[in-house]
Design a protein around this motif. Structure first.
Motif, PDB file in Angstrom:
ATOM      1  N   GLY A  41       0.781  -1.231   0.000  1.00  0.00           N
ATOM      2  CA  GLY A  41       0.000   0.000   0.000  1.00  0.00           C
ATOM      3  C   GLY A  41       0.808   1.274   0.000  1.00  0.00           C
ATOM      4  O   GLY A  41       0.337   2.306   0.441  1.00  0.00           O
ATOM      5  N   CYS A  43       3.683   1.981   1.666  1.00  0.00           N
ATOM      6  CA  CYS A  43       4.272   2.309   2.969  1.00  0.00           C
ATOM      7  C   CYS A  43       5.695   1.769   3.014  1.00  0.00           C
ATOM      8  O   CYS A  43       5.908   0.558   2.912  1.00  0.00           O
ATOM      9  N   ASN A  65       4.616   7.304   2.113  1.00  0.00           N
ATOM     10  CA  ASN A  65       3.473   7.252   3.024  1.00  0.00           C
ATOM     11  C   ASN A  65       2.247   7.675   2.232  1.00  0.00           C
ATOM     12  O   ASN A  65       1.916   8.853   2.150  1.00  0.00           O
ATOM     13  N   GLY A  67      -0.736   7.129   2.951  1.00  0.00           N
ATOM     14  CA  GLY A  67      -1.890   7.200   3.848  1.00  0.00           C
ATOM     15  C   GLY A  67      -2.184   5.799   4.363  1.00  0.00           C
ATOM     16  O   GLY A  67      -1.956   4.805   3.671  1.00  0.00           O
ATOM     17  N   GLY A  68      -2.631   5.701   5.593  1.00  0.00           N
ATOM     18  CA  GLY A  68      -2.875   4.391   6.176  1.00  0.00           C
ATOM     19  C   GLY A  68      -1.598   3.671   6.579  1.00  0.00           C
ATOM     20  O   GLY A  68      -1.590   2.454   6.728  1.00  0.00           O
ATOM     21  N   CYS A  69      -0.503   4.419   6.751  1.00  0.00           N
ATOM     22  CA  CYS A  69       0.780   3.833   7.150  1.00  0.00           C
ATOM     23  C   CYS A  69       1.093   4.223   8.584  1.00  0.00           C
ATOM     24  O   CYS A  69       0.717   5.309   9.038  1.00  0.00           O
ATOM     25  N   SER A  70       1.776   3.354   9.278  1.00  0.00           N
ATOM     26  CA  SER A  70       2.309   3.663  10.606  1.00  0.00           C
ATOM     27  C   SER A  70       3.759   3.223  10.650  1.00  0.00           C
ATOM     28  O   SER A  70       4.149   2.254   9.985  1.00  0.00           O
ATOM     29  N   GLY A  87       1.685   7.780  12.529  1.00  0.00           N
ATOM     30  CA  GLY A  87       1.382   7.949  11.112  1.00  0.00           C
ATOM     31  C   GLY A  87       2.183   9.076  10.485  1.00  0.00           C
ATOM     32  O   GLY A  87       2.063   9.340   9.295  1.00  0.00           O
ATOM     33  N   TRP A 108       3.776  -0.451   9.120  1.00  0.00           N
ATOM     34  CA  TRP A 108       2.448  -1.074   9.097  1.00  0.00           C
ATOM     35  C   TRP A 108       1.631  -0.409   8.000  1.00  0.00           C
ATOM     36  O   TRP A 108       1.797   0.773   7.719  1.00  0.00           O
ATOM     37  N   SER A 109       0.738  -1.181   7.377  1.00  0.00           N
ATOM     38  CA  SER A 109      -0.094  -0.656   6.298  1.00  0.00           C
ATOM     39  C   SER A 109      -1.506  -1.205   6.434  1.00  0.00           C
ATOM     40  O   SER A 109      -1.682  -2.366   6.814  1.00  0.00           O
ATOM     41  N   THR A 110      -2.499  -0.389   6.089  1.00  0.00           N
ATOM     42  CA  THR A 110      -3.875  -0.902   6.086  1.00  0.00           C
ATOM     43  C   THR A 110      -4.029  -1.988   5.033  1.00  0.00           C
ATOM     44  O   THR A 110      -4.874  -2.856   5.159  1.00  0.00           O
ATOM     45  N   PRO A 113      -2.262  -5.608   7.276  1.00  0.00           N
ATOM     46  CA  PRO A 113      -2.277  -5.250   8.701  1.00  0.00           C
ATOM     47  C   PRO A 113      -1.344  -6.101   9.562  1.00  0.00           C
ATOM     48  O   PRO A 113      -1.702  -6.561  10.622  1.00  0.00           O
TER      49      PRO A 113
END
Length: 121
Positions: A41, A43, A65, A67-70, A87, A108-110, A113
């Motif tokens: 995604g 990330c 990044n 979006g939806g990345c940590s 994030g 981490w990525s949506t 997970p």
């Protein structure tokens, strides 16, 4: 062929490492450098390890990044986060990673997970 003292020591260390099963690994242990940590995604981060004041320090530097990345730095010694997760797309502060510590930069990525982590250092 005549070997110098330095060459003999290097050969002895290589054989000792092989005997202990310490061949080529992906570990960043006691090594400076940069490793890419990629999750799905869009990330992605760099695990950076630098020698500062005689000891290793680590940073997690997000380079993608969508979006939806940590991003975070995980301690394998304590099974806890020493930085993040966050994030933010900004590089983390430099975290002490000297003797007795085993850290990894993680992403981490949506889209996936599960945490994907770089080599433990």
């Amino acid at each position: 062929m005549r070997l110098t003292r330095t060459t003999k020591r290097a050969v002895a260390v290589t054989f000792a490492a092989a005997a202990l099963g310490l061949g080529a690994t992906t570990s960043a242990y006691a090594a400076e450098g940069t490793w890419t940590v990629t999750n799905s995604g869009g990330c992605q981060a760099l695990e950076k390890v630098q020698l500062m004041s005689g000891h290793d320090y680590m940073a997690n530097d997000p380079i993608a990044n969508s979006g939806g990345c940590s991003f975070g730095i995980y301690s394998w010694n304590t099974s806890s986060w020493v930085y993040g997760p966050t994030g933010s797309g900004a590089q983390s502060p430099w975290i002490y990673d000297g003797p007795g510590n085993s850290l990894s930069a993680c992403v981490w990525s949506t889209g996936n997970p599960n945490w994907v982590c770089g080599p433990a250092n």
